[in-house]
Design a protein around this motif. Structure first.
Motif, mmCIF file in Angstrom:
data_model
loop_
_atom_site.group_PDB
_atom_site.id
_atom_site.type_symbol
_atom_site.label_atom_id
_atom_site.label_comp_id
_atom_site.label_asym_id
_atom_site.label_seq_id
_atom_site.Cartn_x
_atom_site.Cartn_y
_atom_site.Cartn_z
ATOM 1 N N LEU A 226 0.807 -1.205 0.000
ATOM 2 C CA LEU A 226 0.000 0.000 0.000
ATOM 3 C C LEU A 226 0.844 1.260 0.000
ATOM 4 N N CYS A 227 1.970 1.237 0.694
ATOM 5 C CA CYS A 227 2.825 2.423 0.745
ATOM 6 C C CYS A 227 3.314 2.805 -0.652
ATOM 7 N N SER A 228 3.634 1.799 -1.457
ATOM 8 C CA SER A 228 4.081 2.060 -2.822
ATOM 9 C C SER A 228 2.969 2.676 -3.653
ATOM 10 N N GLN A 229 1.748 2.169 -3.488
ATOM 11 C CA GLN A 229 0.609 2.717 -4.218
ATOM 12 C C GLN A 229 0.356 4.165 -3.828
ATOM 13 N N ALA A 230 0.410 4.428 -2.529
ATOM 14 C CA ALA A 230 0.166 5.784 -2.056
ATOM 15 C C ALA A 230 1.239 6.741 -2.569
ATOM 16 N N LEU A 231 2.506 6.302 -2.557
ATOM 17 C CA LEU A 231 3.602 7.143 -3.034
ATOM 18 C C LEU A 231 3.476 7.399 -4.527
ATOM 19 N N ASP A 232 3.101 6.364 -5.281
ATOM 20 C CA ASP A 232 2.928 6.509 -6.720
ATOM 21 C C ASP A 232 1.825 7.505 -7.044
ATOM 22 N N ALA A 233 0.702 7.415 -6.317
ATOM 23 C CA ALA A 233 -0.403 8.349 -6.534
ATOM 24 C C ALA A 233 0.010 9.775 -6.185
ATOM 25 N N PHE A 234 0.798 9.923 -5.120
ATOM 26 C CA PHE A 234 1.254 11.247 -4.714
ATOM 27 C C PHE A 234 2.170 11.860 -5.773
ATOM 28 N N ILE A 235 3.086 11.057 -6.328
ATOM 29 C CA ILE A 235 4.007 11.550 -7.361
ATOM 30 C C ILE A 235 3.237 11.948 -8.623
ATOM 31 N N LYS A 236 2.249 11.127 -8.996
ATOM 32 C CA LYS A 236 1.430 11.464 -10.172
ATOM 33 C C LYS A 236 0.696 12.781 -9.964
ATOM 34 N N ALA A 237 0.133 12.950 -8.768
ATOM 35 C CA ALA A 237 -0.610 14.174 -8.481
ATOM 36 C C ALA A 237 0.308 15.396 -8.535
ATOM 37 N N CYS A 238 1.533 15.264 -8.008
ATOM 38 C CA CYS A 238 2.481 16.372 -8.032
ATOM 39 C C CYS A 238 2.868 16.742 -9.459
ATOM 40 N N LYS A 239 3.123 15.742 -10.286
ATOM 41 C CA LYS A 239 3.457 16.003 -11.684
ATOM 42 C C LYS A 239 2.289 16.644 -12.417
ATOM 43 N N MET A 240 1.086 16.176 -12.107
ATOM 44 C CA MET A 240 -0.103 16.720 -12.759
ATOM 45 C C MET A 240 -0.356 18.168 -12.348
ATOM 46 N N PHE A 241 -0.026 18.481 -11.095
ATOM 47 C CA PHE A 241 -0.266 19.824 -10.575
ATOM 48 C C PHE A 241 0.509 20.877 -11.363
ATOM 49 N N VAL A 242 1.714 20.535 -11.836
ATOM 50 C CA VAL A 242 2.554 21.499 -12.546
ATOM 51 C C VAL A 242 2.423 21.367 -14.062
ATOM 52 N N SER A 243 1.472 20.563 -14.540
ATOM 53 C CA SER A 243 1.254 20.476 -15.981
ATOM 54 C C SER A 243 0.592 21.757 -16.480
ATOM 55 N N LYS A 244 0.765 22.062 -17.757
ATOM 56 C CA LYS A 244 0.232 23.300 -18.315
ATOM 57 C C LYS A 244 -1.279 23.371 -18.171
ATOM 58 N N GLU A 245 -1.957 22.271 -18.470
ATOM 59 C CA GLU A 245 -3.420 22.261 -18.412
ATOM 60 C C GLU A 245 -3.930 22.502 -16.999
ATOM 61 N N MET A 246 -3.321 21.836 -16.011
ATOM 62 C CA MET A 246 -3.798 21.989 -14.637
ATOM 63 C C MET A 246 -3.457 23.361 -14.078
ATOM 64 N N LEU A 247 -2.312 23.918 -14.466
ATOM 65 C CA LEU A 247 -1.974 25.268 -14.008
ATOM 66 C C LEU A 247 -2.984 26.284 -14.536
ATOM 67 N N LEU A 248 -3.430 26.094 -15.785
ATOM 68 C CA LEU A 248 -4.461 26.978 -16.328
ATOM 69 C C LEU A 248 -5.771 26.807 -15.564
ATOM 70 N N LEU A 249 -6.164 25.565 -15.341
ATOM 71 C CA LEU A 249 -7.434 25.308 -14.668
ATOM 72 C C LEU A 249 -7.391 25.661 -13.189
ATOM 73 N N SER A 250 -6.199 25.722 -12.608
ATOM 74 C CA SER A 250 -6.103 25.979 -11.170
ATOM 75 C C SER A 250 -6.688 27.339 -10.789
ATOM 76 N N VAL A 251 -6.638 28.306 -11.696
ATOM 77 C CA VAL A 251 -7.220 29.616 -11.397
ATOM 78 C C VAL A 251 -8.743 29.505 -11.312
ATOM 79 N N SER A 252 -9.336 28.781 -12.262
ATOM 80 C CA SER A 252 -10.791 28.567 -12.231
ATOM 81 C C SER A 252 -11.192 27.752 -11.010
ATOM 82 N N ILE A 253 -10.420 26.716 -10.709
ATOM 83 C CA ILE A 253 -10.713 25.880 -9.539
ATOM 84 C C ILE A 253 -10.613 26.708 -8.267
ATOM 85 N N GLY A 254 -9.577 27.549 -8.189
ATOM 86 C CA GLY A 254 -9.421 28.406 -7.023
ATOM 87 C C GLY A 254 -10.600 29.340 -6.841
#
Length: 455
Positions: A226-254
């Motif tokens: 489970l620790c590996s799964q949780a770490l993998d999900a966390f890394i994916k989320a971090c990478k996604m957070f700094v993607s161009k699409e999510m950075l654009l949408l983050s203003v609308s989400i905010g």
């Protein structure tokens, strides 16, 4: 019962469970600042705005651990125990103390992250590619009906009350606690879907309602566990957070986080503080909540369930949401006194720019709900499209950003006058709409490339 009938039954039970829970919790959030102002005790020094800020702040951080909790104990128990934390928060108002108030706020923030992660899991494992839209619509409608019943109860219970007595408070919160507990126990009626079904995520064919099966399969197929799964999900989320699409949408989400705070907590407090609305000012908080619910359900039904038939893309709906909110903000600026968000329990006697009108105030409530549904349905749609291969971490990032901004807004609501809060919303709404248009352009470009590749 057929397999499809059982899955549909699970979705309906899920919706009713959330409807009962949030009938209690959203009503609590709508009235708590007004209740706290009327609470006469030298031992209590809490703030409803500060409490909600803590809840959303902890909520955002707890999204990092919520998937692991759901994986270990399963979504059914996750929702039940999270629901108990919600019920405990509501029950705390029967005899509130400062320490219990803020402790319960932290616990609800943790429970909220687990609850919504588990909800998404149950929705996914009871849906197929052809039913996910219908099931999401059913759940959304049942959830938003929570705005009707709790606020209608507040209107009836507080009709004609100028001051909220201890007896009034205790009667309301005992009732809300019972309603919330009913929702918790409804989750035990959700049954395991038949294994031959084809859920949206084919990797989770086995129902997560039985955590043991997940643990055994995880340990056999993924040695790190489970620790590996949780770490993998966390890394994916971090990478996604700094993607161009999510950075654009983050203003609308905010922006949705900021306006969530305004319509769910601040605006009801403003209405309750307007002594110029007469003796029914406190009970109008309930009617305001009902009006918000009507706007939410109307917008969710038109732009959510019928979204796939929209030939003009998402931009017109988001623009409609912005215009709707701007009209509401302007009317609120004219109709509500500037010190209403931070006025004492006795209310404010300051004159607004126009003669205060109950009709205008309730119209603004409806427009706030309608505009909110416009933004949220389109954000859910575009995130589901852009990140369809990694939807779980994408929606975790969505909740993270929204919760952080809601926490910030609840914090500054303790100090800022109404016109400053409205100015922040106006600027954030404009920037959020512009960046959404850019993100929608990226989505349309991606869709055209996909269509070209399939030729």
């Amino acid at each position: 019962m057929s397999p499809e009938g059982k899955r549909l039954s699970n979705i309906i039970i899920l919706g009713f469970g959330f409807m009962f829970m949030f009938t209690a919790f959203q009503t609590c959030g709508n009235i708590e600042q007004t209740v706290i102002k009327s609470f006469n005790s030298s031992e209590f020094h809490g703030s409803g705005y500060t409490s909600m800020s803590i809840i959303y702040g902890v909520f955002s951080a707890s999204n990092l651990i919520a998937p692991s909790v759901v994986t270990v104990i399963g979504p059914q128990l996750s929702m039940f125990f999270s629901g108990l934390l919600y019920s405990g928060y509501i029950a705390m108002f029967i005899h509130p103390y400062t320490w219990s108030f803020y402790t319960a706020s932290v616990l609800v923030g943790i429970g909220a992250a687990v609850l919504w992660t588990a909800q998404g899991n149950v929705l996914a494992i009871n849906s197929t590619d052809s039913t996910i839209g219908r099931n999401s619509g059913i759940f959304w409608a049942l959830l938003q009906f929570s705005l009707f019943f709790g606020n209608l109860y507040i209107y009836c219970a507080w009709h004609g009350h100028v001051h909220i007595t201890d007896k009034d408070r205790q009667t309301v919160f005992i009732s809300l606690t019972v309603i919330s507990l009913v929702g918790c126990f409804l989750f035990f009626l959700i049954r395991k879907p038949d294994p031959e079904s084809s859920p949206v995520n084919s990797e989770v064919t086995e129902s997560l309602l039985e955590p043991e099966s997940i643990e055994s399969s995880t340990s056999s197929s993924t040695p790190p566990g489970l620790c590996s799964q949780a770490l993998d999900a966390f890394i994916k989320a971090c990478k996604m957070f700094v993607s161009k699409e999510m950075l654009l949408l983050s203003v609308s989400i905010g922006y949705t986080g900021l306006e969530l705070t305004f319509y769910s907590g601040v605006y009801g407090t403003c209405i309750g503080a307007m002594t110029r609305f007469g003796q029914d000012a406190k009970s109008l908080i309930g009617i305001s909540g009902i009006s918000i619910g009507i706007g939410e359900i109307l917008g969710g039904g038109v732009f959510g369930l019928l979204n796939k038939n929209n030939r003009f893309g998402r931009n017109p709906v988001v623009l409609l949401g912005l215009i709707t909110h701007y009209v509401a903000f302007y009317l609120i600026f004219l109709n509500i006194a500037s010190d209403a968000p931070i006025a004492p329990e006795a209310g404010t006697d300051l004159q607004s720019y126009i003669s205060p009108s109950v009709g205008v105030a309730l119209l603004c409530s409806f427009l706030l709900g309608l505009g909110d549904s416009c933004f949220n349905t389109q954000l859910l749609s575009i995130i589901g499209f852009l990140f369809r291969d990694n939807s779980a971490p994408a929606f975790a990032v969505f909740k993270f950003i929204q919760s952080i901004m809601a926490a910030l807004a609840f914090y500054y609501s303790n100090y800022l006058l109404l016109h400053w809060q409205l100015l922040i919303l106006v600027i954030a709404g404009f920037l959020g709409t512009v960046t959404f248009f850019v993100a929608e352009g990226v989505a349309q470009s991606s869709r055209r490339e996909s269509d070209y590749d399939s030729i």
